[in-house]
Structure formats: C-alpha cells, structure tokens
Motif scaffolding. Structure first.
Motif, PDB file in Angstrom:
ATOM      1  N   PHE A 100       2.161   1.343   8.698  1.00  0.00           N
ATOM      2  CA  PHE A 100       3.525   0.993   7.940  1.00  0.00           C
ATOM      3  C   PHE A 100       2.669   0.685   6.514  1.00  0.00           C
ATOM      4  O   PHE A 100       2.465  -0.719   6.041  1.00  0.00           O
ATOM      5  CB  PHE A 100       4.411  -0.729   8.530  1.00  0.00           C
ATOM      6  CG  PHE A 100       3.722  -0.513  10.256  1.00  0.00           C
ATOM      7  CD1 PHE A 100       4.950   1.030   9.643  1.00  0.00           C
ATOM      8  CD2 PHE A 100       4.292  -1.492  10.774  1.00  0.00           C
ATOM      9  CE1 PHE A 100       5.558   1.180  11.856  1.00  0.00           C
ATOM     10  CE2 PHE A 100       4.581  -0.796  12.276  1.00  0.00           C
ATOM     11  CZ  PHE A 100       5.533   0.283  12.212  1.00  0.00           C
ATOM     12  N   THR A 130       4.756  -5.667   5.261  1.00  0.00           N
ATOM     13  CA  THR A 130       5.423  -4.861   5.811  1.00  0.00           C
ATOM     14  C   THR A 130       6.266  -6.479   6.642  1.00  0.00           C
ATOM     15  O   THR A 130       4.834  -7.566   7.031  1.00  0.00           O
ATOM     16  CB  THR A 130       5.467  -4.204   6.978  1.00  0.00           C
ATOM     17  OG1 THR A 130       4.657  -3.173   6.546  1.00  0.00           O
ATOM     18  CG2 THR A 130       5.690  -4.411   8.191  1.00  0.00           C
ATOM     19  N   CYS A 154       3.194 -10.339   4.666  1.00  0.00           N
ATOM     20  CA  CYS A 154       3.190  -9.554   5.973  1.00  0.00           C
ATOM     21  C   CYS A 154       3.281 -10.415   6.492  1.00  0.00           C
ATOM     22  O   CYS A 154       3.176 -11.878   6.598  1.00  0.00           O
ATOM     23  CB  CYS A 154       1.839  -8.979   6.401  1.00  0.00           C
ATOM     24  SG  CYS A 154       1.589  -7.221   5.509  1.00  0.00           S
TER      25      CYS A 154
END
Length: 275
Positions: A100, A130, A154
């Motif tokens: 990702f 992400t 993240c």
C-alpha cells in the motif's frame, strides 16, 4: 519535522496522481476481473465505482529470481476496500505480499468473512502513508505488518479480527487501535513508543517470540490462545495466566465473572469434555 513531512507529501502527491490497483502488476479487464497467470485459484475483481477489490477463494503465487523487481501480489495506491471471501493466500519470495504505497494519505480496509494468509521474505503487508483497518477476517501473516517510511502518516486498526501475526510488527505510526478485540502478547514480546514512528509491537526479532495473537472478544468463548479452536492448549494457556497473574487477555475470563482464576480453567475443561 512533521511540517517537513507534510510538505514533502504535498510535493510528491503529484507524482502519484495516477492511482493503481494491480495483481502482480496486471490490471483488470473491462469487466473488472484480473486475468493474471499468477492467480492459481479463485477470482480477483476490481469495482472502480465503489473502489472495492474482491478476493474470492483467490490464491496468488509470485516467485522471482530477483526479489528487487518490485512486483507484488497485491498493490494499491488509492483509497480502497479489500474484501476477503473464503480462503485466500498471497505468496511471494519478493519483498511484500500486499503493498500500500503512495505519497498521499489513503484509507484502506481489509474486511470480509474469510481467511487471508500472506507470506513474503520481508514485510507481508507494507504501509506507506496508509491508514489500514482490518475487520472481521481471520488473518495470518508470516512476516507481519510494518511501514518503512512516513511512519507518522500511517495507522493500523484491528476491529473484531482473529489474527496470528508472525514476524515483527513495527513502526506502525500513529498507533495501533484494537476495537472489539483482545490481544495476547507472548511472554517476551514488548511494546515501545518509538520517536517519530508512534506505537509499536515488536516480536520475532532475535530472542523475541515469533507471533502475536489478536482474538475477537466473545467470538469463541474458551479460545484463550486465539487459534480458532478450544482444546488442551487453551487449558494450558489459562493455567499459565492464572499462575502468572496475567490479566491482559480478556479471553481468559471464560465464565465472564470479572476474574481470571481456576473457575475459568474448569469452564474450558467442561467445554472440551462436552464438545
């Protein structure tokens, strides 16, 4: 430092403007279905309208002579929902099984009613800018979940997940959140507040144990060790918890009386005998 990272994020966002969802770098046909030689079982489809990638009993196996070639079984660079049906596997001898990556913050959810097994030689599920939510599925990873950059952007949330996370789970970023879950730390596992990378769980490194178990609260009473079964291993785990006074795993309170003691051990034994 945070301002610099955010500025770099805006600068590089233009470089990742072309969103990509791929299976071993292949793209779906006009009906949204992937036809990739590395899909050895099941189907994988992409719905552009709903941004949903569906794995239906899918197995993707990608082997390479050059693990630096950058090909991953699943790659996603935009907001998406990944739905897992049946038993799905993503296997590679490359760096990561699910990748990702983008320079702009994205939200990805892995949901469904099935089981996802991932295996790679580095980090099974790689996060970069992400925010990842894993909900309801059973997840087993060989080399865990981590990010290798922009850690502050993240985040990881487990919501009602039965998971066996092997290897190291580190530098997750803004934090690991558990909703409707219990987490069982192996005896030698430890947590750390790492500067610039947020909350982290470390395991499977050097002398540390090789997995962490996350179990659904109330999903399977008696399944103390979170392996999906109720058997003598759960009795042993409960006895260890009672003797050590470890009350961090709410799954140990089998009879739901607010205490973890020999009554819970007896409750699990009765479950096994009456099964």
């Amino acid at each position: 430092m945070k301002k610099i990272i955010l500025l770099l994020t805006l600068v590089f966002a233009a470089l990742s403007a072309n969103a990509f969802v791929g299976v071993c770098d292949s793209v779906p046909d006009e009906n949204g279905r992937f036809h990739c030689p590395y899909i050895t079982r099941g189907t994988i489809t992409w719905d552009e309208a709903t941004k949903t990638l569906t794995l239906d009993n899918a197995v993707v196996e990608y082997y390479t002579d050059n693990r630096y070639d950058g090909v991953r079984p699943i790659s996603v660079t935009e907001d998406a929902t990944i739905v897992i049906h049946g038993e799905c596997k993503l296997i590679t001898n490359g760096f990561s099984a699910m990748y990702f990556f983008s320079y702009s913050i994205k939200n990805i959810s892995i949901v469904g009613d099935g089981k996802l097994y991932t295996s790679s030689t580095w980090i099974d599920i790689y996060l970069y800018c992400t925010r990842l939510t894993i909900k309801d599925i059973y997840l087993e990873t060989v080399n865990g979940i981590a990010n290798n950059g922009f850690g502050e952007l993240c985040a990881l949330t487990f919501d009602s997940v039965l998971a066996d996370l092997k290897g190291s789970i580190e530098r997750i970023g803004e934090g690991i959140t558990f909703k409707n879950c219990s987490i069982t730390y192996p005896k030698d596992a430890y947590t750390s507040q790492s500067s610039g990378y947020g909350y982290a769980i470390y395991c499977g490194n050097d002398d540390y144990p090789d997995h962490i178990i996350i179990s659904r609260d109330g999903d399977n009473p008696g399944d103390v060790n979170g392996d999906g079964e109720v058997n003598i291993a759960d009795v042993n785990a409960l006895i260890d918890a009672v003797l050590s006074g470890n009350t961090s795993n709410s799954a140990c309170d089998v009879n739901a009386d607010g205490e973890i003691n020999v009554a819970d051990v007896n409750a699990v034994i009765n479950m096994i005998l009456n099964h």
